[in-house]
Enzyme design. Structure first.
Site, PDB file in Angstrom:
ATOM      1  N   GLY A 211       0.844  -1.204   0.000  1.00 24.93           N
ATOM      2  CA  GLY A 211       0.000   0.000   0.000  1.00 24.93           C
ATOM      3  C   GLY A 211       0.872   1.244   0.000  1.00 24.93           C
ATOM      4  O   GLY A 211       0.583   2.229   0.694  1.00 24.93           O
TER       5      GLY A 211
ATOM      6  N   TYR B 236     -14.735  -1.207  10.184  1.00 24.10           N
ATOM      7  CA  TYR B 236     -13.332  -0.768  10.292  1.00 24.10           C
ATOM      8  C   TYR B 236     -12.772  -1.184  11.655  1.00 24.10           C
ATOM      9  O   TYR B 236     -11.705  -1.785  11.746  1.00 24.10           O
ATOM     10  CB  TYR B 236     -13.304   0.753  10.136  1.00 24.10           C
TER      11      TYR B 236
ATOM     12  N   LYS C 178     -10.018  -3.961  12.723  1.00 28.09           N
ATOM     13  CA  LYS C 178      -8.791  -3.565  13.436  1.00 28.09           C
ATOM     14  C   LYS C 178      -8.586  -4.405  14.700  1.00 28.09           C
ATOM     15  O   LYS C 178      -7.458  -4.817  14.999  1.00 28.09           O
ATOM     16  CB  LYS C 178      -8.815  -2.069  13.793  1.00 28.09           C
TER      17      LYS C 178
HETATM   18  N1  SER Z   1      -8.114   8.101  10.293  1.00 27.82           N
HETATM   19  C1  SER Z   1      -8.899   6.913  10.509  1.00 27.82           C
HETATM   20  C2  SER Z   1     -10.289   7.095  10.065  1.00 27.82           C
HETATM   21  O1  SER Z   1     -10.799   8.158  10.232  1.00 27.82           O
HETATM   22  C3  SER Z   1      -8.879   6.527  11.958  1.00 27.82           C
HETATM   23  O2  SER Z   1      -7.941   5.543  12.165  1.00 27.82           O
HETATM   24  O3  SER Z   1     -10.889   6.196   9.566  1.00 27.82           O
END
Ligand code: SER
Length: 315
Positions: free
Chosen positions: A4, A139, A143
Site C-alpha cells: 500500500g 473498520y 482492526k
Molecule cells: N483516520 C482513521 C479514520 O478516520 C482513523 O484511524 O478512519
C-alpha cells in the site's frame, strides 16, 4: 517492503524508510490502478503486491529478500462502512495472506491498528492500553481482529508482529480517503485556498490526532525497538494531541484571521467519532519503546500552513 505504498501513510513511509535505509533497500508494493508515481517511482524498487493474492506477496518477498513488511493496505472507516465485505477482504483475509508469507519467509510485520478499534463502552478519557474493545464499525471490527490475529501469529509461530493504534493522521502530502478524522486535514486545504470550511464533526467532539512525521517515527521506531523490552505488541496506543473542531479552527485563525468555519454535521461521521476515545493514554508506548512525539496542535498548524501555502498558492 511497504504494502500500500501509494496510500495516505504508505507514500510518506516509503520515502522516510528510503531516507533511513537507502533507496534500494525499500520496495514500494502497489496494486494495479495505484502505481507509484514521481519521486516514489523514481527513487527505488517497486513490486506488484495485492494482499488478496498470496502469490504476489510471496513473489515480491522472495525476489527482493524482504525482512520486514509494513502492511498499510486498508479502507478507512467511512469508506469501509459503505463496503464492509471489501474492508474485511483487504483488512483480514489480506492480513492472513501477509502473515502466512511472513511465517514461511521469516519476515517481521507491522499492520497499523487505530483509535477505531475502540467503541462506545471504552473509557473515552485517558483510554488505557488494555481495555474494552467493542467497536460497531466494520473498520473497528477488522482492526480488533488485526490485533488479535497478529498477536496469535506471534505467540503461535513466533512471527515478529508489532503495531500501533494510530489516531487521525494529518499530512500535507497524500490525502486520506474516506476516514472520520479527514476533516482535520481538509480544514487546512480550505484555509490555504481561502475557502470557507464546512465541518462535518460537531463542536466539542474530541479525537486523538498526530502529524505525519510523528506517525512515521512511531512505525519505524517500534519496528526497530528491542524486542526484549516489548510487553505489548499488537497494538500500542499512540497519540500526539487531542482536539475538537473549534480548537483546530482557532489555531488556524491565529495565522489566517479571515478564515471561516461553519458546521454541517455528517451523522455517520459524528456517530463514529463519538464512539472513539477523546484522548488515549500512551504510557506503555513511551515506556516500552521510547515513543515521544514532536508536534502539538500549534507547531503542526504552523508547518501545515507553510507547506501547503508553498505548494498550493506559491508553487
Ligand atoms: N483516520 C482513521 C479514520 O478516520 C482513523 O484511524 O478512519
Amino acid at each position: 517492503m511497504i504494502v500500500g505504498s501509494t496510500g495516505q501513510i504508505g507514500s510518506e513511509l516509503t520515502m522516510e524508510l528510503r531516507k533511513r535505509y537507502g533507496n534500494e533497500s525499500v520496495v514500494a508494493g502497489y496494486i494495479t490502478g495505484a502505481e507509484p508515481k514521481g519521486e516514489l517511482k523514481e527513487s527505488g524498487p517497486a513490486a506488484l503486491v495485492d494482499v488478496t493474492d498470496p502469490n504476489t506477496i510471496e513473489a515480491a518477498v522472495k525476489q527482493h529478500s524482504i525482512d520486514t513488511i509494513y502492511n498499510m493496505a486498508a479502507l478507512l472507516s467511512v469508506v469501509a462502512e459503505n463496503n464492509p465485505q471489501l474492508a474485511w477482504k483487504i483488512g483480514i483475509d489480506g492480513l492472513w495472506n501477509i502473515l502466512e508469507v511472513a511465517r514461511q519467509c521469516g519476515c517481521a510485520v507491522f499492520t497499523p491498528s487505530s483509535i477505531g478499534s475502540f467503541g462506545a463502552d471504552t473509557p473515552h478519557i485517558h483510554t488505557p492500553q488494555d481495555t474494552l474493545q467493542h467497536p460497531r464499525t466494520i473498520y473497528g471490527v477488522s482492526k480488533v481482529t488485526t490485533e488479535l490475529l497478529s498477536d496469535y501469529y506471534f505467540h503461535r509461530y513466533g512471527v515478529d508482529t508489532r503495531s500501533v493504534r494510530f489516531p487521525g493522521i494529518i499530512s500535507n502530502v497524500t490525502l486520506p480517503g474516506g476516514g472520520t478524522t479527514d476533516y482535520a486535514v481538509e480544514i487546512y486545504y480550505a484555509a490555504v485556498r481561502g475557502e470557507r470550511f464546512v465541518c462535518p464533526i460537531k463542536e466539542g467532539t474530541y479525537m486523538d490526532m498526530m502529524y505525519m512525521p510523528d506517525a512515521l517515527d512511531a512505525a519505524i521506531r517500534l519496528m526497530e525497538a528491542d524486542p526484549a523490552r516489548l510487553i505489548h505488541r499488537n497494538a500500542f496506543n499512540v497519540t500526539a494531541m487531542s482536539f475538537a473542531p473549534e480548537q483546530i479552527y482557532a489555531s488556524i485563525k491565529k495565522h489566517l484571521p479571515d478564515f471561516e468555519m461553519v458546521y454541517d454535521i455528517d451523522p455517520l461521521k459524528e456517530e463514529i467519532a463519538e464512539s472513539w476515545p477523546d484522548c488515549m493514554d500512551d504510557t506503555c508506548a513511551r515506556q516500552e519503546w521510547d515513543w515521544n512525539p514532536k508536534y502539538d496542535l500549534e507547531t503542526m498548524t504552523a508547518d501545515m500552513l507553510e507547506k501547503l501555502k508553498a505548494r498550493l498558492v506559491e508553487g
